[in-house]
Structures are given as structure tokens and as C-alpha cells.
Design a protein around this motif. Structure first.
Motif, PDB file in Angstrom:
ATOM      1  N   ALA A   1       0.836  -1.163   0.256  1.00  0.00           N
ATOM      2  CA  ALA A   1      -0.001   0.061   0.102  1.00  0.00           C
ATOM      3  C   ALA A   1       0.756   1.342  -0.069  1.00  0.00           C
ATOM      4  CB  ALA A   1      -1.107  -0.002   1.422  1.00  0.00           C
ATOM      5  N   SER A   2       2.373   1.254   0.062  1.00  0.00           N
ATOM      6  CA  SER A   2       2.828   2.224   0.314  1.00  0.00           C
ATOM      7  C   SER A   2       2.839   3.403  -0.871  1.00  0.00           C
ATOM      8  CB  SER A   2       4.420   1.691   0.591  1.00  0.00           C
ATOM      9  OG  SER A   2       5.051   1.281  -0.772  1.00  0.00           O
ATOM     10  N   ASP A   3       2.673   2.831  -1.969  1.00  0.00           N
ATOM     11  CA  ASP A   3       2.646   3.847  -3.165  1.00  0.00           C
ATOM     12  C   ASP A   3       1.094   4.389  -3.728  1.00  0.00           C
ATOM     13  OD1 ASP A   3       1.585   1.786  -4.321  1.00  0.00           O
ATOM     14  OD2 ASP A   3       2.891   1.509  -5.828  1.00  0.00           O
ATOM     15  N   VAL A   4       0.168   4.048  -2.889  1.00  0.00           N
ATOM     16  CA  VAL A   4      -1.157   4.463  -3.109  1.00  0.00           C
ATOM     17  C   VAL A   4      -1.370   5.958  -3.066  1.00  0.00           C
ATOM     18  CG1 VAL A   4      -3.612   4.215  -2.985  1.00  0.00           C
ATOM     19  CG2 VAL A   4      -2.087   2.342  -2.681  1.00  0.00           C
ATOM     20  N   HIS A   5      -1.025   6.544  -1.710  1.00  0.00           N
ATOM     21  CA  HIS A   5      -1.412   7.855  -1.587  1.00  0.00           C
ATOM     22  C   HIS A   5      -0.587   8.687  -2.296  1.00  0.00           C
ATOM     23  CE1 HIS A   5      -4.412   7.713   1.785  1.00  0.00           C
ATOM     24  NE2 HIS A   5      -3.628   7.035   2.828  1.00  0.00           N
ATOM     25  N   PRO A   6       0.795   8.463  -2.616  1.00  0.00           N
ATOM     26  CA  PRO A   6       1.714   9.216  -3.329  1.00  0.00           C
ATOM     27  C   PRO A   6       1.263   9.463  -4.951  1.00  0.00           C
ATOM     28  CG  PRO A   6       3.083   7.908  -1.918  1.00  0.00           C
ATOM     29  CD  PRO A   6       1.463   7.376  -1.714  1.00  0.00           C
ATOM     30  N   ALA A   7       0.368   8.249  -5.558  1.00  0.00           N
ATOM     31  CA  ALA A   7      -0.062   8.139  -6.677  1.00  0.00           C
ATOM     32  C   ALA A   7      -1.243   9.285  -6.604  1.00  0.00           C
ATOM     33  CB  ALA A   7      -0.635   6.671  -6.924  1.00  0.00           C
ATOM     34  N   LEU A   8      -1.980   8.820  -5.587  1.00  0.00           N
ATOM     35  CA  LEU A   8      -3.309   9.708  -5.616  1.00  0.00           C
ATOM     36  C   LEU A   8      -2.952  11.392  -5.548  1.00  0.00           C
ATOM     37  CD1 LEU A   8      -5.434   7.605  -3.340  1.00  0.00           C
ATOM     38  CD2 LEU A   8      -6.080   8.075  -5.685  1.00  0.00           C
ATOM     39  N   ASP A   9      -1.955  11.767  -4.912  1.00  0.00           N
ATOM     40  CA  ASP A   9      -1.384  13.077  -4.879  1.00  0.00           C
ATOM     41  C   ASP A   9      -1.357  13.439  -6.103  1.00  0.00           C
ATOM     42  OD1 ASP A   9      -1.491  12.742  -2.214  1.00  0.00           O
ATOM     43  OD2 ASP A   9       0.546  12.562  -1.722  1.00  0.00           O
ATOM     44  N   LEU A  10      -0.695  12.668  -7.211  1.00  0.00           N
ATOM     45  CA  LEU A  10      -0.663  13.281  -8.743  1.00  0.00           C
ATOM     46  C   LEU A  10      -2.009  13.352  -9.462  1.00  0.00           C
ATOM     47  CD1 LEU A  10       2.286  10.722  -9.512  1.00  0.00           C
ATOM     48  CD2 LEU A  10       2.263  13.171  -9.215  1.00  0.00           C
ATOM     49  N   ASP A  11      -2.907  13.098  -8.800  1.00  0.00           N
ATOM     50  CA  ASP A  11      -4.451  13.261  -9.458  1.00  0.00           C
ATOM     51  C   ASP A  11      -4.319  12.662 -10.629  1.00  0.00           C
ATOM     52  OD1 ASP A  11      -5.555  14.893  -7.405  1.00  0.00           O
ATOM     53  OD2 ASP A  11      -4.553  16.848  -8.195  1.00  0.00           O
ATOM     54  N   PRO A  12      -4.269  11.309 -10.702  1.00  0.00           N
ATOM     55  CA  PRO A  12      -4.207  10.703 -12.076  1.00  0.00           C
ATOM     56  C   PRO A  12      -5.382  10.546 -12.818  1.00  0.00           C
ATOM     57  CG  PRO A  12      -4.070   9.086  -9.977  1.00  0.00           C
ATOM     58  CD  PRO A  12      -4.087  10.626  -9.689  1.00  0.00           C
ATOM     59  N   ASP A  13      -5.538  10.233 -14.013  1.00  0.00           N
ATOM     60  CA  ASP A  13      -6.752  10.160 -14.683  1.00  0.00           C
ATOM     61  C   ASP A  13      -7.217   8.586 -14.194  1.00  0.00           C
ATOM     62  OD1 ASP A  13      -7.005  12.414 -16.259  1.00  0.00           O
ATOM     63  OD2 ASP A  13      -5.196  11.695 -17.267  1.00  0.00           O
ATOM     64  N   PHE A  14      -6.601   7.567 -14.172  1.00  0.00           N
ATOM     65  CA  PHE A  14      -6.831   6.393 -13.477  1.00  0.00           C
ATOM     66  C   PHE A  14      -5.778   5.779 -12.942  1.00  0.00           C
ATOM     67  CE2 PHE A  14      -5.309   5.422 -17.601  1.00  0.00           C
ATOM     68  CZ  PHE A  14      -4.515   4.224 -17.787  1.00  0.00           C
ATOM     69  N   LEU A  15      -5.782   4.630 -12.078  1.00  0.00           N
ATOM     70  CA  LEU A  15      -5.043   3.884 -11.417  1.00  0.00           C
ATOM     71  C   LEU A  15      -5.011   2.372 -11.738  1.00  0.00           C
ATOM     72  CD1 LEU A  15      -5.900   4.878  -7.852  1.00  0.00           C
ATOM     73  CD2 LEU A  15      -3.885   5.813  -8.949  1.00  0.00           C
ATOM     74  N   VAL A  16      -4.063   1.776 -11.601  1.00  0.00           N
ATOM     75  CA  VAL A  16      -3.886   0.357 -11.922  1.00  0.00           C
ATOM     76  C   VAL A  16      -3.664  -0.619 -10.971  1.00  0.00           C
ATOM     77  CG1 VAL A  16      -3.099  -1.370 -13.841  1.00  0.00           C
ATOM     78  CG2 VAL A  16      -3.408   0.951 -14.316  1.00  0.00           C
ATOM     79  N   HIS A  17      -4.399  -1.650 -10.802  1.00  0.00           N
ATOM     80  CA  HIS A  17      -3.988  -2.606  -9.781  1.00  0.00           C
ATOM     81  C   HIS A  17      -4.845  -2.347  -8.427  1.00  0.00           C
ATOM     82  CE1 HIS A  17      -1.551  -4.884 -12.378  1.00  0.00           C
ATOM     83  NE2 HIS A  17      -0.632  -4.153 -12.363  1.00  0.00           N
ATOM     84  N   MET A  18      -4.433  -1.835  -7.524  1.00  0.00           N
ATOM     85  CA  MET A  18      -4.946  -1.201  -6.241  1.00  0.00           C
ATOM     86  C   MET A  18      -5.450  -2.729  -5.301  1.00  0.00           C
ATOM     87  SD  MET A  18      -5.146   1.973  -5.518  1.00  0.00           S
ATOM     88  CE  MET A  18      -6.383   2.331  -4.556  1.00  0.00           C
ATOM     89  N   VAL A  19      -4.652  -3.561  -5.440  1.00  0.00           N
ATOM     90  CA  VAL A  19      -4.525  -4.889  -4.826  1.00  0.00           C
ATOM     91  C   VAL A  19      -4.622  -4.710  -3.245  1.00  0.00           C
ATOM     92  CG1 VAL A  19      -3.637  -7.101  -4.373  1.00  0.00           C
ATOM     93  CG2 VAL A  19      -3.668  -6.353  -6.759  1.00  0.00           C
ATOM     94  N   HIS A  20      -3.806  -3.924  -2.897  1.00  0.00           N
ATOM     95  CA  HIS A  20      -3.603  -3.620  -1.364  1.00  0.00           C
ATOM     96  C   HIS A  20      -4.252  -2.481  -1.029  1.00  0.00           C
ATOM     97  CE1 HIS A  20      -0.868  -7.221  -1.299  1.00  0.00           C
ATOM     98  NE2 HIS A  20      -0.455  -6.701  -2.295  1.00  0.00           N
ATOM     99  N   ALA A  21      -5.185  -1.911  -1.526  1.00  0.00           N
ATOM    100  CA  ALA A  21      -6.166  -0.615  -1.292  1.00  0.00           C
ATOM    101  C   ALA A  21      -6.774  -0.871   0.170  1.00  0.00           C
ATOM    102  CB  ALA A  21      -7.239  -0.514  -2.292  1.00  0.00           C
ATOM    103  N   GLU A  22      -6.471   0.364   0.981  1.00  0.00           N
ATOM    104  CA  GLU A  22      -7.012   0.167   2.481  1.00  0.00           C
ATOM    105  C   GLU A  22      -8.239   1.202   2.433  1.00  0.00           C
ATOM    106  OE1 GLU A  22      -3.514   1.268   4.681  1.00  0.00           O
ATOM    107  OE2 GLU A  22      -2.645  -0.672   4.157  1.00  0.00           O
ATOM    108  N   SER A  23      -8.992   1.302   3.722  1.00  0.00           N
ATOM    109  CA  SER A  23     -10.106   2.066   3.572  1.00  0.00           C
ATOM    110  C   SER A  23      -9.771   3.456   3.156  1.00  0.00           C
ATOM    111  CB  SER A  23     -10.652   1.636   5.173  1.00  0.00           C
ATOM    112  OG  SER A  23     -11.912   2.753   5.234  1.00  0.00           O
ATOM    113  N   LEU A  24      -8.840   4.058   3.804  1.00  0.00           N
ATOM    114  CA  LEU A  24      -8.589   5.482   3.603  1.00  0.00           C
ATOM    115  C   LEU A  24      -8.303   5.758   2.230  1.00  0.00           C
ATOM    116  CD1 LEU A  24      -8.248   8.304   4.757  1.00  0.00           C
ATOM    117  CD2 LEU A  24      -5.788   7.833   5.380  1.00  0.00           C
ATOM    118  N   HIS A  25      -7.473   4.878   1.646  1.00  0.00           N
ATOM    119  CA  HIS A  25      -7.307   4.850  -0.119  1.00  0.00           C
ATOM    120  C   HIS A  25      -8.645   5.088  -0.694  1.00  0.00           C
ATOM    121  CE1 HIS A  25      -3.683   2.373   1.337  1.00  0.00           C
ATOM    122  NE2 HIS A  25      -3.253   3.766   1.178  1.00  0.00           N
TER     123      HIS A  25
END
Length: 349
Positions: free
Chosen positions: A195-219
């Protein structure tokens, strides 16, 4: 496929059978009328056809450059296999000649076309040269490539956007800002290994994310708040032993699409991906089929993925009288959970 079921490009005509119409995939007996590559009407009528007509697939995440290394690296971890710059696949890509790379991708284009894929979203390694290579490989294919360049801004400028490996691999602020200026897509891998790269990825305001296998509630809260779509690739996640995405939880929060990921570890078959997604979730067959069609088209801003007037005529007809599909009680469920490339009767792209 037989000769008369080879993919049609830019055709005009009709497809008769049980048509899965609109975003709800409503089964309607009749015909789809298309002219100059555009659906002009869906006519309800009694027809003499066992075909099942549905939108051709949109594969929302691929790495088909990996076609040069199918089934290489058994037993390696995800990092050893695909992490830039020296994962096995990157070494094999560097070692391959340009002609070898293009020839391998051409074979994958041919397979995708035969298996009813209208378009794919490609994370394309190799910078500008990689973008050039996939354009050469797909030049004679009816499959549309939405190419996201990697490794340098120049690749994004040459392509349809930028496909980032993951926020822990590098600082992608420059690439993200460049895609904004150009009005192009920015997608990024997130939550594949942990899960370590999810928040930094979201900080970039991407158009879409890929995978999110380890997404947690806050993510998931952030994904919902930002309205960021997610592309899941369950077969790849299983093959690479990183876990499986919680498709139900993700679907509750955002738009989900399906991708087959690396051609290195998976055949780019949306039929297989549909079955996995259906059997790993409690989603309805219609919700899963939308992940392979309309939702991917929405992410990539394509005018396909739905059988309705005004959409591009990118259509897939299955033989409803095949040994596999004969006797199916729920047609949409049968398409999602049981259909295979062997059931393809005709592809119109």
C-alpha cells in the motif's frame, strides 16, 4: 475463426441475433445496423440467427511489448520480473532487436483482434522508440491502441499520454504536469505489491489507477472523493503472487475496468479476465461485462463499448449455438462466465 468471420474494419452492414443493447446489456432480438463504421440503429425484429451481439472489448491495461518474453522468469518476484530498469522483462526488451519486438507485438495484435478486442490502453516501455515500435506493429491491425509512453516526457508527447510505473519508482510530477498541459491521459500503477505507493499516486491526481490490490479504507475514501477510476488485472495479480484486488470494495467506490496486463504472463484474452472477475466478486454479470467494455472506453475516452446508435461500430458476435453456449439460460451471465475465443463468430472493428 473461419474466413467469413475475419474482423471487418470500417464496414457497413448489419449483425443479426440477440443484441445486448445499451449500457444495461438488455437482450433484444433483432439487428444492429452500421454505416461507415458507426452504429445507426438497433432494430427489434424476429431474425433467423443464433448469434449473440455485444460490444467488442476494451482492454484497459496492457504491456504487449512483453510479447517478446512470454512465460519467461518462472519463480521470480514481481520486482525481479518487471521492476524498472533492470527487471527481467526490461533486460529482455533491451536485448531484442527492433524487428523482433515489432514482430512479437504484431502476433499479439492478431490475437486480440481475433478475440474481439476493439481497443487497448498500452503502457509502452522504451521511450519514443517504444511508441514508434507499437505504431509499426499495429499499423495494419483494426485494434485501436491508446498508447501511454513511459520513461520520458518526449514519449508522452509522441503518444496519447503517460503511463507511470509507480510512485515509489520515481517522482512523476514533471510527467503529470506535462500531460495536463497537453490534455492527455496520465495513468499510474498503485497498490500492486503493497500500500505504500497509493497515497503518493493519488497525490498526482491521475486519470486512472491500475491494480489497487492492497487498497485500504482510507485509500478507498480518497479514490471515491476524487472520482478516480481503477483498472483491475486479477489474473496478472494471481500469476505474480501479489494478492487479489477486492473487486467488490473497489466497485462500491468508483468506476472499474478490466485489463490483462503483461503479455509476458497472460494471454490478452478479455474472456478469461471476465471469468476471473466474475468468480472473484459478487458483482452482477452486467456489472462485470461493463468493466470489459463501456467502463474501459470511458477511461480512454473512446466512442465504443456500448451497442447504441452514434457509437463506433466495434462489435463482437458470438455463436450462441456453439457447444459451449448452447443451453445458456442467462445470456449475459453466459458471455461473462463461460464464453471463449472459440465461440467468436464475427468481429466488426
Amino acid at each position: 475463426m473461419t474466413a467469413d468471420s475475419a474482423p471487418d474494419a470500417g464496414a457497413s452492414g448489419t449483425l443479426e441475433g440477440l443484441v445486448l443493447r445499451g449500457r444495461e446489456f438488455e437482450p433484444v432480438e433483432g439487428r444492429v445496423v452500421f454505416e461507415d463504421g458507426e452504429i445507426t440503429a438497433i432494430e427489434e425484429a424476429s431474425v433467423e440467427s443464433d448469434r449473440i451481439v455485444l460490444p467488442a472489448f476494451v482492454n484497459a491495461h496492457t504491456h504487449i511489448g512483453d510479447s517478446i518474453a512470454k512465460e519467461a522468469g518462472e519463480g521470480l518476484t514481481l520486482e525481479e520480473l518487471v521492476a524498472p530498469p533492470d527487471g527481467l522483462k526490461h533486460r529482455l526488451l533491451r536485448e531484442a532487436t527492433r524487428e523482433e519486438l515489432v514482430a512479437a507485438m504484431r502476433r499479439t495484435f492478431a490475437y486480440m483482434e481475433r478475440a474481439g478486442t476493439a481497443a487497448h490502453v498500452e503502457f509502452r516501455e522504451g521511450g519514443v522508440e517504444g511508441v514508434d515500435a507499437i505504431e509499426r506493429a499495429g499499423a495494419n491491425s483494426a485494434v485501436e491502441s491508446v498508447v501511454l509512453g513511459r520513461e520520458e516526457v518526449a514519449a508522452m508527447e509522441r503518444a496519447d499520454g503517460f503511463g507511470a510505473s509507480g510512485a515509489n519508482d520515481a517522482d512523476f510530477d514533471r510527467e503529470r504536469n506535462a500531460t495536463r498541459r497537453e490534455g492527455k491521459l496520465f495513468g499510474i500503477h498503485a497498490g500492486e505489491v503493497d500500500a505504500s505507493d497509493v497515497h503518493p499516486a493519488l497525490d498526482l491526481d491521475p486519470d486512472f489507477l491500475v491494480h489497487m490490490v492492497h487498497a485500504e479504507s482510507l485509500h478507498l475514501d480518497r479514490v471515491e472523493d476524487k472520482g478516480v477510476p481503477v483498472v483491475v488485472c486479477p489474473r496478472s495479480n494471481a500469476a505474480l503472487n501479489v494478492g487479489l484486488p477486492d473487486i467488490d470494495a473497489l466497485h462500491d467506490r468508483t468506476t472499474l475496468a478490466l485489463g490483462t496486463d503483461n503479455a509476458m504472463v497472460n494471454a490478452p484474452s478479455m474472456f478469461r479476465e471476465l471469468e476471473w472477475a466474475a468468480k472473484l466478486s459478487t458483482l452482477s454479470a452486467r456489472e462485470v461485462l461493463a468493466m470489459a467494455t463501456a467502463n474501459g472506453a470511458d477511461i480512454a475516452d473512446l466512442n465504443c463499448g456500448v451497442v447504441e446508435a452514434g457509437r463506433d461500430a466495434k462489435l463482437l458476435a458470438l455463436d450462441g449455438d456453439s457447444d459451449n453456449l448452447d443451453g445458456v439460460h442467462d445470456v449475459v451471465r453466459g458471455v461473462v462466465r463461460r464464453a471463449t475465443v472459440d465461440d467468436v463468430d464475427r468481429v466488426v472493428l
